[in-house]
Design a protein around this motif. Structure first.
Motif, mmCIF file in Angstrom:
data_model
loop_
_atom_site.group_PDB
_atom_site.id
_atom_site.type_symbol
_atom_site.label_atom_id
_atom_site.label_comp_id
_atom_site.label_asym_id
_atom_site.label_seq_id
_atom_site.Cartn_x
_atom_site.Cartn_y
_atom_site.Cartn_z
ATOM 1 N N UNK A 65 -21.839 -27.603 18.384
ATOM 2 C CA UNK A 65 -21.779 -28.994 18.839
ATOM 3 C C UNK A 65 -20.559 -29.711 18.280
ATOM 4 N N UNK A 66 -20.220 -29.434 17.029
ATOM 5 C CA UNK A 66 -19.061 -30.088 16.413
ATOM 6 C C UNK A 66 -17.783 -29.763 17.184
ATOM 7 N N UNK A 67 -17.568 -28.468 17.466
ATOM 8 C CA UNK A 67 -16.374 -28.063 18.198
ATOM 9 C C UNK A 67 -16.367 -28.670 19.596
ATOM 10 N N UNK A 68 -17.535 -28.700 20.234
ATOM 11 C CA UNK A 68 -17.620 -29.266 21.570
ATOM 12 C C UNK A 68 -17.275 -30.742 21.596
ATOM 13 N N UNK A 69 -17.772 -31.483 20.602
ATOM 14 C CA UNK A 69 -17.492 -32.924 20.553
ATOM 15 C C UNK A 69 -16.029 -33.189 20.198
ATOM 16 N N UNK A 70 -15.453 -32.347 19.342
ATOM 17 C CA UNK A 70 -14.037 -32.508 19.019
ATOM 18 C C UNK A 70 -13.159 -32.176 20.224
ATOM 19 N N UNK A 71 -13.581 -31.179 20.991
ATOM 20 C CA UNK A 71 -12.863 -30.880 22.229
ATOM 21 C C UNK A 71 -12.922 -32.086 23.167
ATOM 22 N N UNK A 72 -14.103 -32.701 23.247
ATOM 23 C CA UNK A 72 -14.269 -33.903 24.065
ATOM 24 C C UNK A 72 -13.355 -35.020 23.583
ATOM 25 N N UNK A 73 -13.211 -35.145 22.277
ATOM 26 C CA UNK A 73 -12.297 -36.142 21.719
ATOM 27 C C UNK A 73 -10.879 -35.901 22.221
ATOM 28 N N UNK A 74 -10.463 -34.642 22.232
ATOM 29 C CA UNK A 74 -9.136 -34.314 22.735
ATOM 30 C C UNK A 74 -8.979 -34.690 24.202
ATOM 31 N N UNK A 75 -10.012 -34.419 25.002
ATOM 32 C CA UNK A 75 -9.982 -34.770 26.430
ATOM 33 C C UNK A 75 -9.868 -36.281 26.605
ATOM 34 N N UNK A 76 -10.650 -37.028 25.820
ATOM 35 C CA UNK A 76 -10.645 -38.492 25.946
ATOM 36 C C UNK A 76 -9.304 -39.075 25.493
ATOM 37 N N UNK A 77 -8.714 -38.492 24.449
ATOM 38 C CA UNK A 77 -7.395 -38.956 24.001
ATOM 39 C C UNK A 77 -6.343 -38.738 25.091
ATOM 40 N N UNK A 78 -6.452 -37.597 25.792
ATOM 41 C CA UNK A 78 -5.526 -37.345 26.901
ATOM 42 C C UNK A 78 -5.784 -38.312 28.046
ATOM 43 N N UNK A 79 -7.059 -38.615 28.292
ATOM 44 C CA UNK A 79 -7.410 -39.591 29.325
ATOM 45 C C UNK A 79 -6.797 -40.944 29.012
ATOM 46 N N UNK A 80 -6.913 -41.358 27.751
ATOM 47 C CA UNK A 80 -6.326 -42.627 27.324
ATOM 48 C C UNK A 80 -4.811 -42.607 27.514
ATOM 49 N N UNK A 81 -4.193 -41.481 27.160
ATOM 50 C CA UNK A 81 -2.738 -41.362 27.290
ATOM 51 C C UNK A 81 -2.303 -41.512 28.742
ATOM 52 N N UNK A 82 -2.978 -40.788 29.652
ATOM 53 C CA UNK A 82 -2.600 -40.847 31.061
ATOM 54 C C UNK A 82 -2.898 -42.215 31.670
ATOM 55 N N UNK A 83 -4.019 -42.830 31.274
ATOM 56 C CA UNK A 83 -4.345 -44.151 31.806
ATOM 57 C C UNK A 83 -3.314 -45.180 31.361
ATOM 58 N N UNK A 84 -2.901 -45.094 30.102
ATOM 59 C CA UNK A 84 -1.860 -46.001 29.608
ATOM 60 C C UNK A 84 -0.517 -45.711 30.288
ATOM 61 N N UNK A 85 -0.274 -44.415 30.545
ATOM 62 C CA UNK A 85 0.962 -44.043 31.240
ATOM 63 C C UNK A 85 0.981 -44.635 32.647
ATOM 64 N N UNK A 86 -0.179 -44.622 33.297
ATOM 65 C CA UNK A 86 -0.272 -45.223 34.627
ATOM 66 C C UNK A 86 0.012 -46.716 34.534
ATOM 67 N N UNK A 87 -0.487 -47.329 33.458
ATOM 68 C CA UNK A 87 -0.244 -48.760 33.262
ATOM 69 C C UNK A 87 1.248 -49.039 33.087
ATOM 70 N N UNK A 88 1.953 -48.084 32.503
ATOM 71 C CA UNK A 88 3.391 -48.263 32.268
ATOM 72 C C UNK A 88 4.234 -47.834 33.461
#
Length: 208
Positions: free
Chosen positions: A37-60
């Motif tokens: 579960x720990x690895x899975x949630x950390x992987x999810x964190x990585x996915x969400x960080x990338x989501x934030x990056x792309x969403x902010x990139x779209x904003x820019x």
């Protein structure tokens, strides 16, 4: 539409979009189904960080920039394709090396937190279509002349929806009963997931 309706519509559209099977879902499931579960949630964190990056990139306005430089766009696609093929090959090679009766002890190899976050982040960040998706979503749903806070609220909405969805997927596939089923089916699932990831990588490399 008022602002609340706009944000609710964006949340609904985004939920349907990320629920569709794709490379990110395949990678999240391949990690979570191991029962870690720990690895899975950390992987999810990585996915969400990338989501934030792309969403902010779209904003820019990066979506427009990538469309103006097709070679840069293609380069990102090839990097993403190579990484998906690497993950798929890793699963297949691991299955061959550990061929034999599956046991609960051998079913889950330890994964470092950094490796899990990196896998989630790279899987999502190397898909340049994502920024085009966000640019289109925001462009269609947010009317011209809307206040700036509405756009940034939309960014927050897609990040929250993504986090909730991928955490739910991770928690489901780390349920003990699901993990036990994975142990029994691990050789077959590793082959399937490896082939799927390689196929997705090849598709991205060849067809974009």
């Amino acid at each position: 539409m008022n602002q609340v309706t706009i944000l609710a519509s964006i949340a609904a559209i985004h939920a349907l979009a990320i629920a569709s099977p794709g490379p990110t879902f395949a990678v999240v499931m391949s990690y979570a189904v191991k029962g870690d579960r720990r690895a899975g949630l950390l992987l999810t964190l990585g996915v969400v960080l990338a989501t934030l990056t792309w969403a902010l990139a779209a904003a820019a306005g990066l979506g427009t920039l990538l469309a103006s430089f097709p070679l840069a766009y293609r380069g990102l696609q090839l990097v993403g394709a190579a990484y998906l093929i690497y993950l798929g090959a890793k699963l297949l090679i691991g299955m061959i090396r550990h061929k034999g009766p599956a046991t609960p002890h051998a079913a889950s190899e330890p994964v470092s937190g950094l490796e899990a976050i990196r896998a989630g982040f790279i899987t999502n960040i190397t898909n340049p279509k994502v920024v085009a998706y966000y640019a289109s979503l925001f462009g269609v749903m947010i009317p011209a002349g809307a206040p700036g806070w509405l756009f940034w609220s939309a960014v927050a909405v897609v990040v929250v929806v993504s986090a909730v969805w991928w955490i739910a997927v991770t928690l489901f596939f780390t349920v003990p009963a699901v993990s036990r089923a994975y142990v029994r089916a691990k050789p077959v699932l590793d082959v399937i997931m490896g082939v799927v990831l390689i196929a997705l990588g090849l598709r991205l490399a060849v067809f974009g």
